[in-house]
Write a protein that holds these residues in place. Sequence first.
Motif, mmCIF file in Angstrom:
data_model
loop_
_atom_site.group_PDB
_atom_site.id
_atom_site.type_symbol
_atom_site.label_atom_id
_atom_site.label_comp_id
_atom_site.label_asym_id
_atom_site.label_seq_id
_atom_site.Cartn_x
_atom_site.Cartn_y
_atom_site.Cartn_z
ATOM 1 N N ILE A 101 12.693 -10.110 55.732
ATOM 2 C CA ILE A 101 13.701 -9.266 55.082
ATOM 3 C C ILE A 101 14.909 -9.082 56.001
ATOM 4 O O ILE A 101 16.056 -9.167 55.561
ATOM 5 N N GLU A 102 14.664 -8.846 57.286
ATOM 6 C CA GLU A 102 15.771 -8.709 58.240
ATOM 7 C C GLU A 102 16.626 -9.970 58.278
ATOM 8 O O GLU A 102 17.860 -9.901 58.305
ATOM 9 N N LEU A 103 15.989 -11.141 58.294
ATOM 10 C CA LEU A 103 16.732 -12.403 58.329
ATOM 11 C C LEU A 103 17.533 -12.622 57.050
ATOM 12 O O LEU A 103 18.678 -13.079 57.097
ATOM 13 N N LEU A 104 16.942 -12.294 55.911
ATOM 14 C CA LEU A 104 17.680 -12.428 54.650
ATOM 15 C C LEU A 104 18.868 -11.474 54.608
ATOM 16 O O LEU A 104 19.952 -11.838 54.149
ATOM 17 N N ARG A 105 18.684 -10.270 55.085
ATOM 18 C CA ARG A 105 19.801 -9.302 55.110
ATOM 19 C C ARG A 105 20.922 -9.789 56.016
ATOM 20 O O ARG A 105 22.094 -9.552 55.735
ATOM 21 N N SER A 106 20.578 -10.498 57.091
ATOM 22 C CA SER A 106 21.614 -11.023 57.990
ATOM 23 C C SER A 106 22.444 -12.105 57.297
ATOM 24 O O SER A 106 23.530 -12.447 57.755
ATOM 25 N N LYS A 107 21.950 -12.641 56.187
ATOM 26 C CA LYS A 107 22.678 -13.628 55.380
ATOM 27 C C LYS A 107 23.369 -12.951 54.195
ATOM 28 O O LYS A 107 23.668 -13.590 53.192
ATOM 29 N N ASN A 108 23.568 -11.630 54.294
ATOM 30 C CA ASN A 108 24.220 -10.831 53.255
ATOM 31 C C ASN A 108 23.461 -10.839 51.931
ATOM 32 O O ASN A 108 24.059 -10.825 50.860
ATOM 33 N N THR A 109 22.159 -10.877 52.014
ATOM 34 C CA THR A 109 21.317 -10.787 50.834
ATOM 35 C C THR A 109 20.862 -9.346 50.681
ATOM 36 O O THR A 109 20.381 -8.734 51.633
ATOM 37 N N HIS A 110 21.032 -8.791 49.491
ATOM 38 C CA HIS A 110 20.598 -7.426 49.199
ATOM 39 C C HIS A 110 19.123 -7.459 48.826
ATOM 40 O O HIS A 110 18.722 -8.229 47.958
ATOM 41 N N ILE A 111 18.323 -6.634 49.493
ATOM 42 C CA ILE A 111 16.877 -6.635 49.291
ATOM 43 C C ILE A 111 16.422 -5.322 48.673
ATOM 44 O O ILE A 111 16.682 -4.249 49.214
ATOM 45 N N THR A 112 15.728 -5.426 47.559
ATOM 46 C CA THR A 112 15.059 -4.288 46.938
ATOM 47 C C THR A 112 13.564 -4.532 47.054
ATOM 48 O O THR A 112 13.084 -5.613 46.721
ATOM 49 N N VAL A 113 12.846 -3.543 47.535
ATOM 50 C CA VAL A 113 11.392 -3.622 47.604
ATOM 51 C C VAL A 113 10.816 -2.631 46.603
ATOM 52 O O VAL A 113 11.239 -1.478 46.539
ATOM 53 N N VAL A 114 9.863 -3.122 45.821
ATOM 54 C CA VAL A 114 9.173 -2.289 44.840
ATOM 55 C C VAL A 114 7.724 -2.165 45.291
ATOM 56 O O VAL A 114 7.056 -3.171 45.526
ATOM 57 N N SER A 115 7.271 -0.929 45.438
ATOM 58 C CA SER A 115 5.898 -0.686 45.866
ATOM 59 C C SER A 115 5.514 0.703 45.394
ATOM 60 O O SER A 115 6.072 1.204 44.418
ATOM 61 N N THR A 116 4.592 1.319 46.079
ATOM 62 C CA THR A 116 4.188 2.672 45.719
ATOM 63 C C THR A 116 3.866 3.460 46.987
ATOM 64 O O THR A 116 3.465 2.876 47.999
ATOM 65 N N GLU A 117 4.088 4.757 46.922
ATOM 66 C CA GLU A 117 3.838 5.610 48.081
ATOM 67 C C GLU A 117 2.396 5.454 48.552
ATOM 68 O O GLU A 117 1.482 5.332 47.750
ATOM 69 N N GLY A 118 2.238 5.422 49.858
ATOM 70 C CA GLY A 118 0.920 5.275 50.441
ATOM 71 C C GLY A 118 0.474 3.830 50.573
ATOM 72 O O GLY A 118 -0.549 3.556 51.188
ATOM 73 N N MET A 119 1.256 2.917 49.988
ATOM 74 C CA MET A 119 0.894 1.500 50.062
ATOM 75 C C MET A 119 2.062 0.646 50.528
ATOM 76 O O MET A 119 2.040 -0.567 50.373
ATOM 77 N N ILE A 120 3.089 1.271 51.085
ATOM 78 C CA ILE A 120 4.212 0.518 51.635
ATOM 79 C C ILE A 120 4.301 0.804 53.126
ATOM 80 O O ILE A 120 4.275 1.971 53.549
#
Length: 157
Positions: A112-131
């Motif tokens: 995710i860090e590497l993709l963001r360095s390429k100006n890619t917007h990252i959304t993560v979908v998960s649930t509390e207690g499991m992320i």
Amino acid sequence: MFYAQQKNGWFFDPRRVLTYFKHEQSDVILVNAFWYTGLKDPQDQRGFRDALISLGYTVRTKILKEYYDDSSGRYSQKANLDIEIVVDMFNTVDQYDRVVLFSGDGDFERAIELLRSKNTHITVVSTEGMIARELRNATDRYIDLNDIRDQIEKVDY
């Protein structure tokens, strides 16, 4: 995601997930949608996988491996598709500027860090207690599954 859905007590509908993210912002064009799943055998979930393909998903599979947990004395099965997910993200990186990742696994932090360095917007979908905290901190946006439940839940008509 399977375990997150079990924990929450409801399951999401792959068709509704695509619809939600296509319509969340009017300027979004869906380039790829990948679905990763472990299989007991090559024919496992055949109908479901065919349905996913007909919806437009690219389906990646791996045969489940059995692991023994010394501390609990129990066996569990796991497919571990993390590498396949990261390879697909980087193999298609020139095709998109946004990624929606359904996972809570901290192992994705560096990707995710590497993709963001390429100006890619990252959304993560998960649930509390499991992320994992590392994943949540690395992302641009976090969506809790329960916050979008009414838009993506599988409902029987």
